[in-house]
Scaffold this motif. Sequence first.
Motif, mmCIF file in Angstrom:
data_model
loop_
_atom_site.group_PDB
_atom_site.id
_atom_site.type_symbol
_atom_site.label_atom_id
_atom_site.label_comp_id
_atom_site.label_asym_id
_atom_site.label_seq_id
_atom_site.Cartn_x
_atom_site.Cartn_y
_atom_site.Cartn_z
ATOM 1 N N ALA A 23 3.953 18.260 1.680
ATOM 2 C CA ALA A 23 3.543 16.886 1.955
ATOM 3 C C ALA A 23 3.948 16.512 3.380
ATOM 4 C CB ALA A 23 4.187 15.933 0.961
ATOM 5 N N ASP A 24 3.162 15.657 3.968
ATOM 6 C CA ASP A 24 3.459 15.128 5.295
ATOM 7 C C ASP A 24 3.982 13.698 5.100
ATOM 8 O OD1 ASP A 24 3.500 14.095 7.863
ATOM 9 O OD2 ASP A 24 1.516 14.851 8.400
ATOM 10 N N ALA A 25 5.297 13.601 4.930
ATOM 11 C CA ALA A 25 5.907 12.305 4.641
ATOM 12 C C ALA A 25 5.667 11.307 5.774
ATOM 13 C CB ALA A 25 7.401 12.471 4.394
ATOM 14 N N ARG A 26 5.900 11.729 6.999
ATOM 15 C CA ARG A 26 5.734 10.833 8.149
ATOM 16 C C ARG A 26 4.276 10.410 8.301
ATOM 17 N NH1 ARG A 26 4.871 11.558 13.866
ATOM 18 N NH2 ARG A 26 5.907 9.915 15.020
ATOM 19 N N GLY A 27 3.359 11.372 8.191
ATOM 20 C CA GLY A 27 1.936 11.059 8.299
ATOM 21 C C GLY A 27 1.474 10.109 7.205
ATOM 22 N N SER A 28 1.975 10.313 5.987
ATOM 23 C CA SER A 28 1.618 9.440 4.865
ATOM 24 C C SER A 28 2.124 8.026 5.110
ATOM 25 C CB SER A 28 2.204 9.981 3.556
ATOM 26 O OG SER A 28 1.656 11.243 3.261
ATOM 27 N N LEU A 29 3.337 7.919 5.617
ATOM 28 C CA LEU A 29 3.931 6.614 5.915
ATOM 29 C C LEU A 29 3.140 5.890 7.007
ATOM 30 C CD1 LEU A 29 6.531 5.026 5.014
ATOM 31 C CD2 LEU A 29 7.583 5.911 7.079
ATOM 32 N N ILE A 30 2.766 6.598 8.055
ATOM 33 C CA ILE A 30 2.031 5.985 9.163
ATOM 34 C C ILE A 30 0.637 5.563 8.736
ATOM 35 C CG2 ILE A 30 0.965 6.469 11.416
ATOM 36 C CD1 ILE A 30 3.463 8.207 12.017
ATOM 37 N N ALA A 31 -0.086 6.455 8.069
ATOM 38 C CA ALA A 31 -1.460 6.148 7.661
ATOM 39 C C ALA A 31 -1.514 4.907 6.782
ATOM 40 C CB ALA A 31 -2.063 7.344 6.919
ATOM 41 N N THR A 32 -0.634 4.840 5.803
ATOM 42 C CA THR A 32 -0.693 3.713 4.889
ATOM 43 C C THR A 32 -0.061 2.451 5.473
ATOM 44 O OG1 THR A 32 1.282 4.518 3.740
ATOM 45 C CG2 THR A 32 -0.867 5.154 2.828
ATOM 46 N N SER A 33 0.821 2.611 6.468
ATOM 47 C CA SER A 33 1.325 1.428 7.172
ATOM 48 C C SER A 33 0.188 0.740 7.916
ATOM 49 C CB SER A 33 2.426 1.797 8.166
ATOM 50 O OG SER A 33 3.587 2.200 7.507
ATOM 51 N N PHE A 34 -0.648 1.533 8.600
ATOM 52 C CA PHE A 34 -1.822 0.968 9.267
ATOM 53 C C PHE A 34 -2.714 0.252 8.251
ATOM 54 C CE2 PHE A 34 -2.133 4.140 13.072
ATOM 55 C CZ PHE A 34 -1.014 3.560 13.637
ATOM 56 N N PHE A 35 -2.918 0.912 7.128
ATOM 57 C CA PHE A 35 -3.768 0.322 6.090
ATOM 58 C C PHE A 35 -3.141 -0.966 5.549
ATOM 59 C CE2 PHE A 35 -6.059 -0.040 2.105
ATOM 60 C CZ PHE A 35 -7.351 0.216 2.529
ATOM 61 N N GLY A 36 -1.828 -0.975 5.348
ATOM 62 C CA GLY A 36 -1.147 -2.172 4.858
ATOM 63 C C GLY A 36 -1.248 -3.335 5.823
ATOM 64 N N ILE A 37 -1.117 -3.054 7.120
ATOM 65 C CA ILE A 37 -1.266 -4.108 8.133
ATOM 66 C C ILE A 37 -2.674 -4.673 8.085
ATOM 67 C CG2 ILE A 37 -1.377 -4.555 10.626
ATOM 68 C CD1 ILE A 37 0.874 -2.380 10.904
ATOM 69 N N GLY A 38 -3.676 -3.795 8.084
ATOM 70 C CA GLY A 38 -5.066 -4.240 8.039
ATOM 71 C C GLY A 38 -5.389 -5.002 6.767
ATOM 72 N N LEU A 39 -4.857 -4.538 5.640
ATOM 73 C CA LEU A 39 -5.109 -5.206 4.365
ATOM 74 C C LEU A 39 -4.523 -6.611 4.350
ATOM 75 C CD1 LEU A 39 -6.200 -5.001 1.464
ATOM 76 C CD2 LEU A 39 -3.985 -4.029 0.821
ATOM 77 N N MET A 40 -3.281 -6.753 4.801
ATOM 78 C CA MET A 40 -2.658 -8.078 4.795
ATOM 79 C C MET A 40 -3.336 -9.000 5.797
ATOM 80 S SD MET A 40 -0.704 -10.071 3.231
ATOM 81 C CE MET A 40 0.063 -8.905 2.152
ATOM 82 N N ALA A 41 -3.755 -8.470 6.942
ATOM 83 C CA ALA A 41 -4.494 -9.286 7.912
ATOM 84 C C ALA A 41 -5.810 -9.753 7.311
ATOM 85 C CB ALA A 41 -4.741 -8.491 9.198
#
Length: 155
Positions: free
Chosen positions: A6-24
Amino acid sequence: MSKHPADARGSLIATSFFGIGLMAAIDEIVFHQILAWHHFFDRSTQTVGLISDGLLHSAELLMLAAGFYLFVQLSSRRAVSRLHGWAGLFLGAGGFQLFDGIVDHKILRLHQVRYVDNLLLYDLAWNAFGALLLAIGFMIWRTARSSPASLQGGR
């Protein structure tokens, strides 16, 4: 369970972007459009307010697209760390909410959650919700860091 790392860092970054966009997106759709409580920039004309909402919408779409793209790349390699992914989603959403509540609302004074005589209740609720999302994300991230299952990728 998959044998791919698993790519822990990549998973965290990808979904962080998605979380920011979703909340916006939630902020813009619910508070800017449906409830019409404010625009992203309320310190000028109605036209400037609408343009600022359009710019916020553009940034939100870019964050959603970037997060989705990165997540698809991880998925195609079967390198998604589910726990890190969930942590990133909550951290991104909560980070956006708290940044908006503290920086946009209070420091820069671009707009308020709602224009009423007593802002305290709205401000407390807005920032408490952001802090709650961040706390959930942080707890999931801590669990993910210590979980052997997070070292395995999958779909």
